[in-house]
Design a protein around this motif. Structure first.
Motif, PDB file in Angstrom:
ATOM      1  N   ALA A  56      57.642 -17.660 -34.903  1.00 46.44           N
ATOM      2  CA  ALA A  56      58.455 -18.212 -33.813  1.00 46.44           C
ATOM      3  C   ALA A  56      57.774 -17.954 -32.472  1.00 46.44           C
ATOM      4  O   ALA A  56      57.705 -18.845 -31.617  1.00 46.44           O
ATOM      5  CB  ALA A  56      59.853 -17.606 -33.832  1.00 46.44           C
ATOM      6  N   CYS A  57      57.258 -16.740 -32.294  1.00 43.88           N
ATOM      7  CA  CYS A  57      56.554 -16.415 -31.045  1.00 43.88           C
ATOM      8  C   CYS A  57      55.293 -17.268 -30.891  1.00 43.88           C
ATOM      9  O   CYS A  57      54.968 -17.713 -29.790  1.00 43.88           O
ATOM     10  CB  CYS A  57      56.206 -14.933 -30.990  1.00 43.88           C
ATOM     11  SG  CYS A  57      57.626 -13.865 -30.701  1.00 43.88           S
ATOM     12  N   TYR A  58      54.602 -17.511 -32.006  1.00 42.43           N
ATOM     13  CA  TYR A  58      53.411 -18.362 -31.954  1.00 42.43           C
ATOM     14  C   TYR A  58      53.790 -19.786 -31.527  1.00 42.43           C
ATOM     15  O   TYR A  58      53.136 -20.378 -30.663  1.00 42.43           O
ATOM     16  CB  TYR A  58      52.701 -18.384 -33.309  1.00 42.43           C
ATOM     17  CG  TYR A  58      51.497 -19.292 -33.313  1.00 42.43           C
ATOM     18  CD1 TYR A  58      50.294 -18.872 -32.757  1.00 42.43           C
ATOM     19  CD2 TYR A  58      51.575 -20.578 -33.840  1.00 42.43           C
ATOM     20  CE1 TYR A  58      49.202 -19.716 -32.732  1.00 42.43           C
ATOM     21  CE2 TYR A  58      50.480 -21.425 -33.830  1.00 42.43           C
ATOM     22  CZ  TYR A  58      49.299 -20.981 -33.265  1.00 42.43           C
ATOM     23  OH  TYR A  58      48.213 -21.816 -33.223  1.00 42.43           O
ATOM     24  N   ASN A  70      50.671 -16.964 -22.916  1.00 46.77           N
ATOM     25  CA  ASN A  70      49.814 -15.840 -23.310  1.00 46.77           C
ATOM     26  C   ASN A  70      50.635 -14.678 -23.850  1.00 46.77           C
ATOM     27  O   ASN A  70      50.229 -14.013 -24.793  1.00 46.77           O
ATOM     28  CB  ASN A  70      48.982 -15.364 -22.119  1.00 46.77           C
ATOM     29  CG  ASN A  70      48.023 -16.418 -21.641  1.00 46.77           C
ATOM     30  OD1 ASN A  70      47.555 -17.241 -22.419  1.00 46.77           O
ATOM     31  ND2 ASN A  70      47.739 -16.420 -20.356  1.00 46.77           N
ATOM     32  N   PHE A  71      51.793 -14.447 -23.251  1.00 41.33           N
ATOM     33  CA  PHE A  71      52.657 -13.352 -23.686  1.00 41.33           C
ATOM     34  C   PHE A  71      53.133 -13.566 -25.116  1.00 41.33           C
ATOM     35  O   PHE A  71      52.992 -12.687 -25.967  1.00 41.33           O
ATOM     36  CB  PHE A  71      53.846 -13.216 -22.730  1.00 41.33           C
ATOM     37  CG  PHE A  71      54.909 -12.283 -23.225  1.00 41.33           C
ATOM     38  CD1 PHE A  71      54.695 -10.927 -23.247  1.00 41.33           C
ATOM     39  CD2 PHE A  71      56.123 -12.773 -23.677  1.00 41.33           C
ATOM     40  CE1 PHE A  71      55.664 -10.055 -23.713  1.00 41.33           C
ATOM     41  CE2 PHE A  71      57.104 -11.924 -24.136  1.00 41.33           C
ATOM     42  CZ  PHE A  71      56.871 -10.553 -24.155  1.00 41.33           C
ATOM     43  N   GLU A  77      50.293 -12.416 -32.232  1.00 39.95           N
ATOM     44  CA  GLU A  77      49.043 -11.839 -32.749  1.00 39.95           C
ATOM     45  C   GLU A  77      49.227 -10.364 -33.103  1.00 39.95           C
ATOM     46  O   GLU A  77      48.750  -9.909 -34.142  1.00 39.95           O
ATOM     47  CB  GLU A  77      47.936 -11.996 -31.705  1.00 39.95           C
ATOM     48  CG  GLU A  77      46.592 -11.515 -32.177  1.00 39.95           C
ATOM     49  CD  GLU A  77      45.508 -11.724 -31.143  1.00 39.95           C
ATOM     50  OE1 GLU A  77      44.555 -10.927 -31.139  1.00 39.95           O
ATOM     51  OE2 GLU A  77      45.614 -12.671 -30.345  1.00 39.95           O
ATOM     52  N   ASN A  78      49.928  -9.627 -32.242  1.00 37.96           N
ATOM     53  CA  ASN A  78      50.170  -8.209 -32.519  1.00 37.96           C
ATOM     54  C   ASN A  78      50.942  -8.017 -33.824  1.00 37.96           C
ATOM     55  O   ASN A  78      50.671  -7.094 -34.583  1.00 37.96           O
ATOM     56  CB  ASN A  78      50.945  -7.551 -31.373  1.00 37.96           C
ATOM     57  CG  ASN A  78      50.099  -7.372 -30.133  1.00 37.96           C
ATOM     58  OD1 ASN A  78      48.874  -7.396 -30.189  1.00 37.96           O
ATOM     59  ND2 ASN A  78      50.751  -7.180 -29.008  1.00 37.96           N
ATOM     60  N   GLU A  88      59.176  -3.783 -31.065  1.00 41.29           N
ATOM     61  CA  GLU A  88      59.209  -3.222 -29.711  1.00 41.29           C
ATOM     62  C   GLU A  88      57.811  -2.851 -29.229  1.00 41.29           C
ATOM     63  O   GLU A  88      57.436  -3.157 -28.095  1.00 41.29           O
ATOM     64  CB  GLU A  88      60.115  -1.992 -29.685  1.00 41.29           C
ATOM     65  CG  GLU A  88      60.211  -1.339 -28.326  1.00 41.29           C
ATOM     66  CD  GLU A  88      61.104  -0.106 -28.325  1.00 41.29           C
ATOM     67  OE1 GLU A  88      61.195   0.524 -27.263  1.00 41.29           O
ATOM     68  OE2 GLU A  88      61.699   0.212 -29.360  1.00 41.29           O
ATOM     69  N   GLU A  89      57.028  -2.218 -30.073  1.00 42.31           N
ATOM     70  CA  GLU A  89      55.662  -1.843 -29.697  1.00 42.31           C
ATOM     71  C   GLU A  89      54.794  -3.078 -29.446  1.00 42.31           C
ATOM     72  O   GLU A  89      54.027  -3.123 -28.481  1.00 42.31           O
ATOM     73  CB  GLU A  89      55.029  -0.987 -30.791  1.00 42.31           C
ATOM     74  CG  GLU A  89      55.650   0.386 -30.938  1.00 42.31           C
ATOM     75  CD  GLU A  89      55.097   1.142 -32.125  1.00 42.31           C
ATOM     76  OE1 GLU A  89      54.510   0.511 -33.043  1.00 42.31           O
ATOM     77  OE2 GLU A  89      55.261   2.370 -32.152  1.00 42.31           O
ATOM     78  N   ALA A  90      54.904  -4.064 -30.319  1.00 40.67           N
ATOM     79  CA  ALA A  90      54.127  -5.301 -30.152  1.00 40.67           C
ATOM     80  C   ALA A  90      54.527  -6.024 -28.876  1.00 40.67           C
ATOM     81  O   ALA A  90      53.681  -6.549 -28.146  1.00 40.67           O
ATOM     82  CB  ALA A  90      54.328  -6.206 -31.360  1.00 40.67           C
ATOM     83  N   TRP A  91      55.829  -6.044 -28.593  1.00 38.25           N
ATOM     84  CA  TRP A  91      56.373  -6.700 -27.397  1.00 38.25           C
ATOM     85  C   TRP A  91      55.857  -6.012 -26.137  1.00 38.25           C
ATOM     86  O   TRP A  91      55.382  -6.664 -25.207  1.00 38.25           O
ATOM     87  CB  TRP A  91      57.897  -6.646 -27.480  1.00 38.25           C
ATOM     88  CG  TRP A  91      58.650  -7.398 -26.454  1.00 38.25           C
ATOM     89  CD1 TRP A  91      59.047  -6.933 -25.227  1.00 38.25           C
ATOM     90  CD2 TRP A  91      59.133  -8.742 -26.531  1.00 38.25           C
ATOM     91  NE1 TRP A  91      59.748  -7.891 -24.553  1.00 38.25           N
ATOM     92  CE2 TRP A  91      59.813  -9.012 -25.329  1.00 38.25           C
ATOM     93  CE3 TRP A  91      59.055  -9.723 -27.506  1.00 38.25           C
ATOM     94  CZ2 TRP A  91      60.415 -10.237 -25.082  1.00 38.25           C
ATOM     95  CZ3 TRP A  91      59.660 -10.950 -27.247  1.00 38.25           C
ATOM     96  CH2 TRP A  91      60.314 -11.198 -26.058  1.00 38.25           C
TER      97      TRP A  91
END
Length: 172
Positions: A56-58, A70-71, A77-78, A88-91
């Motif tokens: 979904a983010c992609y 880019n965000f 990607e993370n 949370e860490e990837a975000w």
């Protein structure tokens, strides 16, 4: 003749400096509106399309405008490369990597971080509520950014030209 040209250059350069300084106040509301649009796409992907968050983010990253493209691509990607153990860490890492040159304020970043803490940790109904709450908070930030733009943009532009006039008076 040289004095007139020099005087015009002083006034124009200080006026341009004021315009450049006022620019950040006009860009922030636009970036917040782009964020709202991107998150609406993300909500559609997650809630209605049942798309897993990395994909979904992609998808959102491919359709969003700068700096949000880019965000969201960085979040995706993370997660896909399993660089982090949690969403949370990837975000947060994506925020550090891709939003360093954006004009959003520290308060906006805190709001975005808090959203990153809870996204993907509940069922679809709770996700809908989460998005609705975030939109309400984001709307307040947009209004504050627009008020700040209205107040400061005009002031910096005026101060730039007035500073140039003051320098000119001192020199003459």
């Amino acid at each position: 003749m040289i004095k007139i040209i020099g005087s015009l250059l002083i006034i124009l350069s200080s006026g341009l400096l004021g315009i450049i300084m006022s620019r950040k106040y006009s860009i922030r509301p636009k970036e917040l509106k782009k964020l709202r649009f991107s998150l609406q796409m993300l909500e559609t992907e997650i809630v209605y399309g049942a798309t897993p968050i990395p994909y979904a983010c992609y998808n959102v990253g491919c359709k969003s405008d700068t700096p949000w493209n880019n965000f969201f691509l960085a979040v995706s990607e993370n997660l896909l490369k399993r660089r982090f153990f949690s969403m949370e860490e990837a975000w947060n890492q994506a925020m550090q990597d891709s939003l360093s040159n954006s004009y959003i304020s520290a308060i906006d970043r805190e709001l975005l971080e808090s959203f990153g803490r809870v996204i993907g940790k509940s069922d679809i109904d709770d996700q809908k509520k989460l998005f609705k709450l975030f939109y309400t908070q984001l709307e307040h930030h947009e209004k504050a950014a627009e008020d700040e733009r209205r107040n400061n943009e005009k002031m910096y532009k005026s101060m730039g030209f007035l500073l140039g006039a003051a320098i000119l008076i001192i020199l003459v």
